[in-house]
Design a protein around this motif. Structure first.
Motif, PDB file in Angstrom:
ATOM      1  N   VAL A  33     -45.806  -1.340  58.587  1.00 56.43           N
ATOM      2  CA  VAL A  33     -45.617  -1.666  60.116  1.00 56.43           C
ATOM      3  C   VAL A  33     -44.725  -0.819  61.102  1.00 56.43           C
ATOM      4  O   VAL A  33     -43.576  -0.668  61.055  1.00 56.43           O
ATOM      5  N   SER A  34     -45.495  -0.324  62.494  1.00 56.31           N
ATOM      6  CA  SER A  34     -45.264   0.480  63.138  1.00 56.31           C
ATOM      7  C   SER A  34     -45.407   0.010  64.422  1.00 56.31           C
ATOM      8  O   SER A  34     -46.773  -0.883  65.037  1.00 56.31           O
ATOM      9  N   ILE A  48     -47.545  -4.219  67.834  1.00 58.00           N
ATOM     10  CA  ILE A  48     -47.067  -3.544  66.468  1.00 58.00           C
ATOM     11  C   ILE A  48     -48.105  -4.245  66.208  1.00 58.00           C
ATOM     12  O   ILE A  48     -48.815  -4.821  66.202  1.00 58.00           O
ATOM     13  N   GLY A  49     -48.466  -3.134  65.292  1.00 57.99           N
ATOM     14  CA  GLY A  49     -49.593  -2.790  64.622  1.00 57.99           C
ATOM     15  C   GLY A  49     -49.323  -2.808  62.912  1.00 57.99           C
ATOM     16  O   GLY A  49     -47.904  -2.924  62.447  1.00 57.99           O
ATOM     17  N   ILE A  50     -49.976  -3.302  61.692  1.00 58.50           N
ATOM     18  CA  ILE A  50     -49.836  -2.857  60.675  1.00 58.50           C
ATOM     19  C   ILE A  50     -51.051  -1.686  60.233  1.00 58.50           C
ATOM     20  O   ILE A  50     -52.163  -1.568  60.062  1.00 58.50           O
ATOM     21  N   ASN A  51     -51.277  -0.590  58.842  1.00 61.05           N
ATOM     22  CA  ASN A  51     -51.957   0.799  58.922  1.00 61.05           C
ATOM     23  C   ASN A  51     -52.579   0.823  60.151  1.00 61.05           C
ATOM     24  O   ASN A  51     -53.994   1.420  59.423  1.00 61.05           O
ATOM     25  N   LEU A  80     -39.062  -9.119  59.246  1.00 57.42           N
ATOM     26  CA  LEU A  80     -39.795  -9.625  58.083  1.00 57.42           C
ATOM     27  C   LEU A  80     -41.005 -10.270  58.617  1.00 57.42           C
ATOM     28  O   LEU A  80     -40.643 -11.005  59.740  1.00 57.42           O
ATOM     29  N   LEU A  81     -41.799 -10.485  57.511  1.00 58.85           N
ATOM     30  CA  LEU A  81     -43.115 -11.061  57.716  1.00 58.85           C
ATOM     31  C   LEU A  81     -43.438 -12.390  56.724  1.00 58.85           C
ATOM     32  O   LEU A  81     -42.483 -12.301  55.601  1.00 58.85           O
ATOM     33  N   GLY A 136     -47.457  -8.915  68.715  1.00 66.79           N
ATOM     34  CA  GLY A 136     -48.240  -8.602  67.082  1.00 66.79           C
ATOM     35  C   GLY A 136     -47.816  -8.856  66.100  1.00 66.79           C
ATOM     36  O   GLY A 136     -46.951  -9.521  66.209  1.00 66.79           O
ATOM     37  N   GLY A 137     -48.274  -7.659  65.371  1.00 69.04           N
ATOM     38  CA  GLY A 137     -48.000  -7.532  64.169  1.00 69.04           C
ATOM     39  C   GLY A 137     -48.629  -8.496  63.000  1.00 69.04           C
ATOM     40  O   GLY A 137     -48.234  -9.079  61.658  1.00 69.04           O
ATOM     41  N   TYR A 138     -49.689  -9.258  63.526  1.00 67.73           N
ATOM     42  CA  TYR A 138     -50.163 -10.659  63.020  1.00 67.73           C
ATOM     43  C   TYR A 138     -52.123 -10.253  62.559  1.00 67.73           C
ATOM     44  O   TYR A 138     -52.011  -9.330  62.493  1.00 67.73           O
ATOM     45  N   GLY A 139     -51.889 -10.578  60.963  1.00 70.72           N
ATOM     46  CA  GLY A 139     -52.941 -10.818  60.671  1.00 70.72           C
ATOM     47  C   GLY A 139     -53.865 -12.357  60.085  1.00 70.72           C
ATOM     48  O   GLY A 139     -52.890 -12.891  59.342  1.00 70.72           O
ATOM     49  N   GLY A 140     -54.704 -11.871  59.437  1.00 70.53           N
ATOM     50  CA  GLY A 140     -55.265 -12.562  58.447  1.00 70.53           C
ATOM     51  C   GLY A 140     -55.367 -13.982  57.016  1.00 70.53           C
ATOM     52  O   GLY A 140     -55.067 -12.120  56.316  1.00 70.53           O
ATOM     53  N   ILE A 141     -55.089 -14.305  56.618  1.00 69.76           N
ATOM     54  CA  ILE A 141     -54.902 -14.888  55.450  1.00 69.76           C
ATOM     55  C   ILE A 141     -56.143 -15.237  54.989  1.00 69.76           C
ATOM     56  O   ILE A 141     -56.673 -16.451  55.025  1.00 69.76           O
ATOM     57  N   ILE A 142     -56.936 -14.684  53.762  1.00 73.05           N
ATOM     58  CA  ILE A 142     -57.948 -16.164  52.925  1.00 73.05           C
ATOM     59  C   ILE A 142     -58.164 -16.185  51.745  1.00 73.05           C
ATOM     60  O   ILE A 142     -57.953 -14.920  50.969  1.00 73.05           O
ATOM     61  N   ILE A 143     -58.287 -17.395  51.042  1.00 79.20           N
ATOM     62  CA  ILE A 143     -57.658 -17.544  49.812  1.00 79.20           C
ATOM     63  C   ILE A 143     -58.963 -18.120  49.942  1.00 79.20           C
ATOM     64  O   ILE A 143     -59.741 -19.650  50.421  1.00 79.20           O
ATOM     65  N   ASN A 144     -59.794 -17.778  48.539  1.00 75.02           N
ATOM     66  CA  ASN A 144     -61.136 -17.989  48.880  1.00 75.02           C
ATOM     67  C   ASN A 144     -61.126 -19.524  46.904  1.00 75.02           C
ATOM     68  O   ASN A 144     -60.649 -18.948  46.475  1.00 75.02           O
ATOM     69  N   ASN A 145     -62.374 -20.058  46.964  1.00 74.63           N
ATOM     70  CA  ASN A 145     -62.088 -20.881  45.956  1.00 74.63           C
ATOM     71  C   ASN A 145     -62.809 -20.120  44.925  1.00 74.63           C
ATOM     72  O   ASN A 145     -63.166 -18.885  45.029  1.00 74.63           O
TER      73      ASN A 145
END
Length: 571
Positions: A33-34, A48-51, A80-81, A136-145
């Motif tokens: 995180v930078s 704020i970005g990640i990678n 903290l994330l 910023g610093g946000y991003g998506g979470i996908i939980i597949n079936n």
């Protein structure tokens, strides 16, 4: 060199660990995180970005997978994330909020380890401290079936994640100081879609030369759009020119499938729509996110616009933007929210239908009425409170006195059934979020909640989610089954309110010994009075030389462990 007895002991440890591991895969990530430099609204600023990505990478996993997330903090302040909507079953130590985690100091690493147990759906992560989400610093979470549980709709031809968010050209540190000084940061400078400013849909916007986002699609195909309001203050209306939005899921619950021409998405909320590319494709189409319930005329300038680009498109998007609802029409938005209902026949994380849990037939064990108060001075500092208090043993009703500073803890009964009524005394929409759970949204209305309001509750197919809106001068009621032991953050997701203190913690203690409940992790970071307990490994976990993400099953872990042994013996 390894001695024979040491090697034998190590192999036994490895075998013992492996035999106890579930068959569920492990996925490993290294994230840094930078700060990055970007110009989302035409002005160069720090984000704020990640990678190196803004928004950050998508965490794409499947039900019951185990996530091992090594986070390096390259910011100049603690971090903290938090994983919005992830329930962390029996493991609130991984929640990423200040009540259960000390922040990761600048220059340190910390490794989160959690399982996405019995969950599916669309969520997002973001930084939870120091007002950093404003940068910023946000991003998506996908939980597949899992494969054994079918989707309640045909498999889409593609999957698109969209972040819609209000945005300010002031830095998050300047906004933080403004909030502490009771300076209203007012209407946003713009609305971003996936980190980009608006397409030049008008002459005024065109003069800014701002980069905009484009989503490329194929005609005749259907795509799943996962849309998150990752902003800090503003409710947004989402719509796509000449296309219907078929709602299918929100925050881990499959919904009754209904078409909408637009959807109000409040701070912290996530929705999934199926969108079919059923237009001629003679030109591109507008994707729009515009402020709702904003009193400032400058909000008109803040509209976010991206482009839906058909592969056979013959020209740019044209014409006026698709119409939003009437700006301050609370009834439209409230009726729309009431229309979102649980799909009782669909399976989700488990094979049994979502409607198997008859929440309307369960006896309520605890009732809390929670009222948010406007900012006021407490011990010389500006604070916001819930129920006018900030104390242990959180009151079940508002206290009619000047607030005081303490620790707010709601003591829940393990496997009890709690009713919470959120009463909004403010003039803006508030989003309430509860970590660790999905609750049933059973009612909302204007005015003050009374005991008689229960007669209007939806006790059959209220949607289960983790973030709900409460309209100005109105109330929202939820029901939640307290089967997840831990200490769970309950907050207003609007960032200024949260930062100034509008949060509490729901303590749920299993009175019986449960060996499956996680204890404090070995790599825990300690702060404040507990700083002397700090262990060195918490700050010196080195990044692996593996790719940024890697999936390993329990069999794969055993192979990897033996590979380490062989490598060690060869030295």
């Amino acid at each position: 060199m390894w001695c024979t007895s040491c090697l034998f002991q190590l192999v036994v440890v490895f075998l013992s660990a492996t035999c106890c591991l579930a068959a569920d895969p492990y996925v490993f990530f290294d994230w840094t995180v930078s700060y990055l430099t970007a110009s989302p609204l035409g002005t160069r600023q720090q984000v704020i970005g990640i990678n190196g990505l803004f928004p950050g990478p998508i965490l794409n996993v499947t039900t019951n997978w185990n996530v091992v997330m090594n986070v390096k903090n390259d910011l100049d302040e603690p971090l903290l994330l938090t994983w919005n909507g992830i329930q962390h079953r029996k493991n609130s130590w991984q929640d990423g909020v200040l009540g259960t985690n000390c922040p990761i100091p600048s220059g340190w690493n910390w490794t989160y380890e959690f399982q996405v147990k019995d969950q599916i759906g669309s969520f997002f992560y973001f930084p939870s401290t120091n007002f950093q989400r404003a940068a910023g610093g946000y991003g998506g979470i996908i939980i597949n079936n899992r494969d054994i549980i079918p989707l309640p709709f045909a498999l889409p031809d593609g999957d698109v994640t969209l972040f819609i968010s209000d945005w300010f050209t002031k830095s998050h540190k300047k906004l933080r100081k403004d909030v502490e000084s009771k300076i209203d940061f007012g209407a946003p400078d713009g609305i971003l879609i996936n980190g980009f400013g608006p397409f030049p849909y008008s002459r005024e916007v065109a003069s800014n030369g701002i980069p905009y986002g484009t989503i490329s699609v194929e005609p005749g195909r259907t795509y799943r759009f996962r849309v998150h309001n990752s902003g800090i203050a503003t409710s947004l209306n989402f719509r796509i020119q000449n296309h219907n939005l078929l709602l299918v899921e929100t925050e881990g619950s499959y919904t009754i499938q209904q078409n909408y021409t637009n959807m109000d998405i409040h701070v912290g909320q996530s929705f999934s729509f199926l969108v079919t590319m059923d237009q001629s494709g003679s030109n591109d189409y507008y994707i729009v996110a515009s402020p709702r319930f904003a009193n400032s005329s400058s909000s008109v300038k803040a509209t976010g616009v991206a482009i839906l680009h058909y592969s056979n498109s013959q020209g740019p998007a044209s014409g006026p933007l698709p119409d939003p609802p009437v700006e301050l029409d609370t009834y439209f938005s409230m009726n729309q929210a009431r229309s979102i209902r649980l799909n009782l026949s669909a399976g989700a994380a488990r094979p049994n239908p979502q409607g198997s849990f008859k929440y309307g037939q369960i006896t309520v064990t605890d009732v809390y009425v929670i009222v948010n108060r406007s900012p006021e001075l407490i011990d010389g500092r500006l604070r916001t409170t819930l129920n006018g208090v900030y104390k242990l043993d959180f009151p079940k009703r508002p206290m009619n006195r000047h607030p005081k500073v303490d620790t707010s803890v709601i003591n829940g009964t393990f496997k009890g059934f709690m009713e919470i009524i959120f009463q909004n005394s403010d003039t803006t929409v508030k989003s309430y979020h509860l970590d660790g759970y999905a609750f049933f949204v059973v009612g909302m209305d204007v005015g003050l909640w009374t005991e008689n309001s229960r007669s209007t509750y939806n006790k059959g197919d209220g949607v289960a989610r983790s973030t709900t809106q409460v309209f100005p001068g109105a109330w929202t009621a939820i029901l939640v089954y307290l089967d997840n032991a831990g200490m769970w953050n309950l907050r207003i997701d609007n960032l200024a309110s949260w930062y100034l203190g509008q949060e509490a913690y729901l303590s749920v203690v299993n009175p019986d010994i449960d060996i499956s409940e996680n204890s404090i992790p070995e790599n825990a970071i300690y702060c404040g009075r507990l700083s002397p307990l700090q262990k060195d490994q918490a700050q010196r976990v080195k990044f692996s030389s593996s790719p940024q993400s890697m999936i390993v099953t329990s069999r794969g872990i055993l192979v990897a462990l033996f590979a380490i042994l062989v490598s060690s013996l060869a030295r």
